[in-house]
Motif scaffolding. Structure first.
Motif, PDB file in Angstrom:
ATOM      1  N   UNK A  53       0.837  -1.201   0.000  1.00 53.84           N
ATOM      2  CA  UNK A  53       0.000   0.000   0.000  1.00 53.84           C
ATOM      3  C   UNK A  53       0.874   1.255   0.000  1.00 53.84           C
ATOM      4  N   UNK A  54       1.941   1.243   0.789  1.00 54.11           N
ATOM      5  CA  UNK A  54       2.867   2.381   0.800  1.00 54.11           C
ATOM      6  C   UNK A  54       3.443   2.604  -0.592  1.00 54.11           C
ATOM      7  N   UNK A  55       3.791   1.516  -1.285  1.00 54.42           N
ATOM      8  CA  UNK A  55       4.349   1.621  -2.635  1.00 54.42           C
ATOM      9  C   UNK A  55       3.326   2.201  -3.611  1.00 54.42           C
ATOM     10  N   UNK A  56       2.082   1.749  -3.515  1.00 54.56           N
ATOM     11  CA  UNK A  56       1.028   2.257  -4.402  1.00 54.56           C
ATOM     12  C   UNK A  56       0.804   3.747  -4.173  1.00 54.56           C
ATOM     13  N   UNK A  57       0.720   4.154  -2.909  1.00 53.16           N
ATOM     14  CA  UNK A  57       0.529   5.567  -2.609  1.00 53.16           C
ATOM     15  C   UNK A  57       1.746   6.387  -3.039  1.00 53.16           C
ATOM     16  N   UNK A  58       2.938   5.821  -2.883  1.00 52.41           N
ATOM     17  CA  UNK A  58       4.159   6.532  -3.276  1.00 52.41           C
ATOM     18  C   UNK A  58       4.180   6.813  -4.771  1.00 52.41           C
ATOM     19  N   UNK A  59       3.813   5.819  -5.580  1.00 56.03           N
ATOM     20  CA  UNK A  59       3.871   6.008  -7.034  1.00 56.03           C
ATOM     21  C   UNK A  59       2.755   6.938  -7.509  1.00 56.03           C
ATOM     22  N   UNK A  60       1.565   6.833  -6.922  1.00 55.11           N
ATOM     23  CA  UNK A  60       0.480   7.712  -7.388  1.00 55.11           C
ATOM     24  C   UNK A  60       0.743   9.159  -6.982  1.00 55.11           C
ATOM     25  N   UNK A 104     -10.845   2.021  -1.184  1.00 53.16           N
ATOM     26  CA  UNK A 104     -10.165   2.603  -0.038  1.00 53.16           C
ATOM     27  C   UNK A 104      -9.122   3.639  -0.463  1.00 53.16           C
ATOM     28  N   UNK A 105      -8.396   3.346  -1.545  1.00 50.31           N
ATOM     29  CA  UNK A 105      -7.393   4.297  -2.043  1.00 50.31           C
ATOM     30  C   UNK A 105      -8.060   5.604  -2.438  1.00 50.31           C
ATOM     31  N   UNK A 143      -8.434   9.985 -10.908  1.00 49.14           N
ATOM     32  CA  UNK A 143      -7.315   9.892 -11.851  1.00 49.14           C
ATOM     33  C   UNK A 143      -6.057   9.398 -11.152  1.00 49.14           C
ATOM     34  N   UNK A 144      -5.756   9.944  -9.976  1.00 41.61           N
ATOM     35  CA  UNK A 144      -4.567   9.546  -9.231  1.00 41.61           C
ATOM     36  C   UNK A 144      -4.649   8.091  -8.781  1.00 41.61           C
ATOM     37  N   UNK A 145      -5.811   7.695  -8.283  1.00 40.59           N
ATOM     38  CA  UNK A 145      -5.992   6.323  -7.807  1.00 40.59           C
ATOM     39  C   UNK A 145      -5.779   5.313  -8.919  1.00 40.59           C
TER      40      UNK A 145
END
Length: 217
Positions: A15-22, A68-69, A86-88
Motif C-alpha cells: 500500500x505504501x508503494x502504491x501511494x508513493x507512485x500515485x 479505499x485508495x 485519476x490519481x488512484x
C-alpha cells in the motif's frame, strides 16, 4: 499467526508503494502524507486479508483496494474527487503493471505455480514489486518528472467534457482490468501475458491523455 503477520506486513508495504507512485506521478511527496498512508496500509491490508484468506473472495479484493485508495486520496489527502479518481487509477495501474512485468520475467526460469505458491513465494514477488515501485517513485520525485495539473484543494470547479471526459473514460476502462471484474474471463480465455498487454495499453492511453491534459493546463 505467522501467515497473518506475513500477509499483513507485506500488504502494508505494498500500500505504501502504491501511494508513493500515485503521489510521485503527480508531483506530491509521500513524506507529507506518510502518517495517513500508514493508516491506509493497516486498514487496506486487513481488508485484503479478510477478503482473500477468510472469505476466499480474491476476485473482488481489488475493488475494495481501489475504493479505499480513492477514499483516502479524496477525504484524507483532500484532493478533488475527479483528480482523486485519476490519481488512484493511474497509481494502482502503474503498480499492477510493474508486478505483471516482474511475474512475466520470473516465468522464464519458473512456472506460474512456483511463483505464486506457497504463500511465501507470492509475498516475495509482492515485496519485490513494491520495492521496484518505490524506487520508481523516488526516481520520479528526484528527477521532478510527473504531472502538475492536479491541485491540492477540494474547491476546484471541474467540467466533465473534452480531455476531462476522456480521462474519466480511460479511468473507467482501466478500472475494469484493475478491479478484477474481468478476472474470470481472463482466467478462462486468455494467458497471463494477455492481461499484461492490456495493462500496458491502458497505461499508455491513460498517460497520453494525462500528458495532453498537462499541456492543456
Amino acid at each position: 499467526m505467522k501467515e497473518f503477520l506475513l500477509d499483513i506486513s507485506v500488504n502494508i508495504y505494498e500500500v505504501i508503494a502504491v501511494f508513493a507512485i500515485l503521489l510521485a506521478l503527480f508531483r506530491f511527496s509521500l513524506k507529507d502524507y506518510f502518517g495517513s498512508t500508514i493508516i491506509a496500509g493497516v486498514l487496506m491490508s486487513q481488508t485484503s486479508y479478510i477478503n482473500r484468506l477468510v472469505f476466499h473472495m480474491d476476485s473482488i479484493t481489488p475493488i475494495f483496494m481501489l475504493f479505499w485508495t480513492f477514499i483516502f486520496i479524496w477525504h484524507v489527502f483532500r484532493i478533488h474527487p475527479f483528480f482523486a479518481t485519476v490519481m488512484t487509477v493511474t497509481g494502482y495501474l502503474s503498480y499492477v503493471l510493474v508486478q505483471s512485468v516482474l511475474i512475466l520475467l520470473l516465468q522464464i526460469p519458473f512456472t506460474f505455480e512456483q511463483i505464486t505458491t506457497p504463500l511465501l513465494h507470492a509475498k516475495l514477488v509482492q515485496f519485490a514489486s513494491s520495492s521496484i515501485t518505490l524506487f520508481i517513485a523516488y526516481w520520479l520525485l528526484k528527477r521532478r518528472i510527473g504531472f502538475s495539473f492536479v491541485p491540492d484543494r477540494m474547491n476546484e470547479k471541474i467540467e466533465i467534457k473534452g480531455l476531462n471526459l476522456w480521462l474519466l473514460l480511460a479511468c473507467a476502462v482501466s478500472c475494469f482490468f484493475i478491479s478484477g471484474i474481468a478476472y474470470i474471463f481472463i482466467n478462462i480465455n486468455f494467458l497471463f501475458t494477455t492481461l499484461t498487454v492490456a495493462f500496458m495499453f491502458s497505461v499508455i492511453v491513460l498517460l497520453n491523455i494525462a500528458y495532453r491534459k498537462e499541456m492543456d493546463s
